[in-house]
Design a protein around this motif. Structure first.
Motif, PDB file in Angstrom:
ATOM      1  N   VAL A 154       0.843  -1.202   0.000  1.00  0.00           N
ATOM      2  CA  VAL A 154       0.000   0.000   0.000  1.00  0.00           C
ATOM      3  C   VAL A 154       0.882   1.258   0.000  1.00  0.00           C
ATOM      4  O   VAL A 154       0.608   2.222  -0.718  1.00  0.00           O
ATOM      5  N   PHE A 155       1.946   1.245   0.771  1.00  0.00           N
ATOM      6  CA  PHE A 155       2.874   2.379   0.816  1.00  0.00           C
ATOM      7  C   PHE A 155       3.458   2.656  -0.567  1.00  0.00           C
ATOM      8  O   PHE A 155       3.506   3.802  -1.015  1.00  0.00           O
ATOM      9  N   VAL A 156       3.922   1.593  -1.251  1.00  0.00           N
ATOM     10  CA  VAL A 156       4.508   1.764  -2.581  1.00  0.00           C
ATOM     11  C   VAL A 156       3.462   2.280  -3.571  1.00  0.00           C
ATOM     12  O   VAL A 156       3.752   3.148  -4.392  1.00  0.00           O
ATOM     13  N   ILE A 157       2.246   1.784  -3.463  1.00  0.00           N
ATOM     14  CA  ILE A 157       1.186   2.232  -4.369  1.00  0.00           C
ATOM     15  C   ILE A 157       0.862   3.702  -4.137  1.00  0.00           C
ATOM     16  O   ILE A 157       0.760   4.487  -5.080  1.00  0.00           O
ATOM     17  N   LEU A 158       0.737   4.098  -2.874  1.00  0.00           N
ATOM     18  CA  LEU A 158       0.346   5.472  -2.562  1.00  0.00           C
ATOM     19  C   LEU A 158       1.466   6.492  -2.727  1.00  0.00           C
ATOM     20  O   LEU A 158       1.235   7.611  -3.194  1.00  0.00           O
TER      21      LEU A 158
ATOM     22  N   ASP B  80       5.508   1.830  -8.284  1.00  0.00           N
ATOM     23  CA  ASP B  80       6.755   1.369  -8.904  1.00  0.00           C
ATOM     24  C   ASP B  80       7.434   0.389  -7.954  1.00  0.00           C
ATOM     25  O   ASP B  80       8.096   0.779  -7.005  1.00  0.00           O
ATOM     26  N   PHE B  81       7.255  -0.901  -8.219  1.00  0.00           N
ATOM     27  CA  PHE B  81       7.794  -1.946  -7.351  1.00  0.00           C
ATOM     28  C   PHE B  81       9.196  -2.389  -7.764  1.00  0.00           C
ATOM     29  O   PHE B  81       9.764  -3.277  -7.157  1.00  0.00           O
ATOM     30  N   HIS B  82       9.746  -1.779  -8.805  1.00  0.00           N
ATOM     31  CA  HIS B  82      11.064  -2.181  -9.284  1.00  0.00           C
ATOM     32  C   HIS B  82      12.142  -1.704  -8.295  1.00  0.00           C
ATOM     33  O   HIS B  82      12.171  -0.548  -7.897  1.00  0.00           O
ATOM     34  N   VAL B  83      13.005  -2.632  -7.924  1.00  0.00           N
ATOM     35  CA  VAL B  83      14.142  -2.307  -7.060  1.00  0.00           C
ATOM     36  C   VAL B  83      15.384  -2.963  -7.644  1.00  0.00           C
ATOM     37  O   VAL B  83      15.289  -3.973  -8.342  1.00  0.00           O
TER      38      VAL B  83
END
Length: 157
Positions: A49-53, A58-61
């Protein structure tokens, strides 16, 4: 006040609450592995949720993050489960103090692995951590001896 201090205060409060929640779960006779499995499941959800908000989904690391996160997560999960199991056999104040004394481990590792300069403050911190653990151990022995004299037929944990 810089944002760094705010982060430190928030982390202090959150880590403190972990100890209280762990003792509450123990009082309700919850299995440590079940509590930490669900806790980490909620952590994944919160992180997503943090990454989405805040990161635009952007989940790429970088690949190195996975190499660091895996042992970090394993150590964290094992440490939490073992801590919660240890609360059953001792006082939360003693257990939590021992966890906080684990700060000596990265202090020693920073000298050995990263060749950081050893300051008198670091030496004093590690020495006090060792003394604290010895005093906690002596206190636990005294409590057990006191319990045996009060009720010699009761088995102590």
């Amino acid at each position: 006040m810089t944002i760094g201090y705010l982060y430190m205060i928030l982390s202090l409060l959150c880590f403190g609450m972990i100890g209280i929640f762990a003792k509450y779960a123990d009082a309700r006779e919850c299995r440590p592995s079940a509590v930490y499995t669900l806790a980490y499941g909620w952590s994944v959800l919160f992180g997503a949720v943090f990454v989405i908000l805040f990161r635009g989904a952007d989940f790429h690391v970088p690949a190195i993050v996975y190499a660091i996160a895996l042992p970090f997560g394993v150590a964290s999960a094992i440490g939490g489960i073992v801590f919660m199991a240890g609360i059953r056999y001792g006082k939360i104040s003693t257990s939590w103090l021992v966890i906080n004394l684990s700060a000596a481990v990265p202090a020693i590792a920073s000298v050995l692995i990263y060749h950081e300069r050893v300051s008198p403050r670091k030496i004093a911190m590690v020495a006090l951590a060792i003394v604290s653990v010895i005093l906690l151990w002596k206190d636990k022995q005294a409590d057990e001896a006191r319990q045996r004299t009060l009720d010699p037929f009761k088995e102590t944990a």
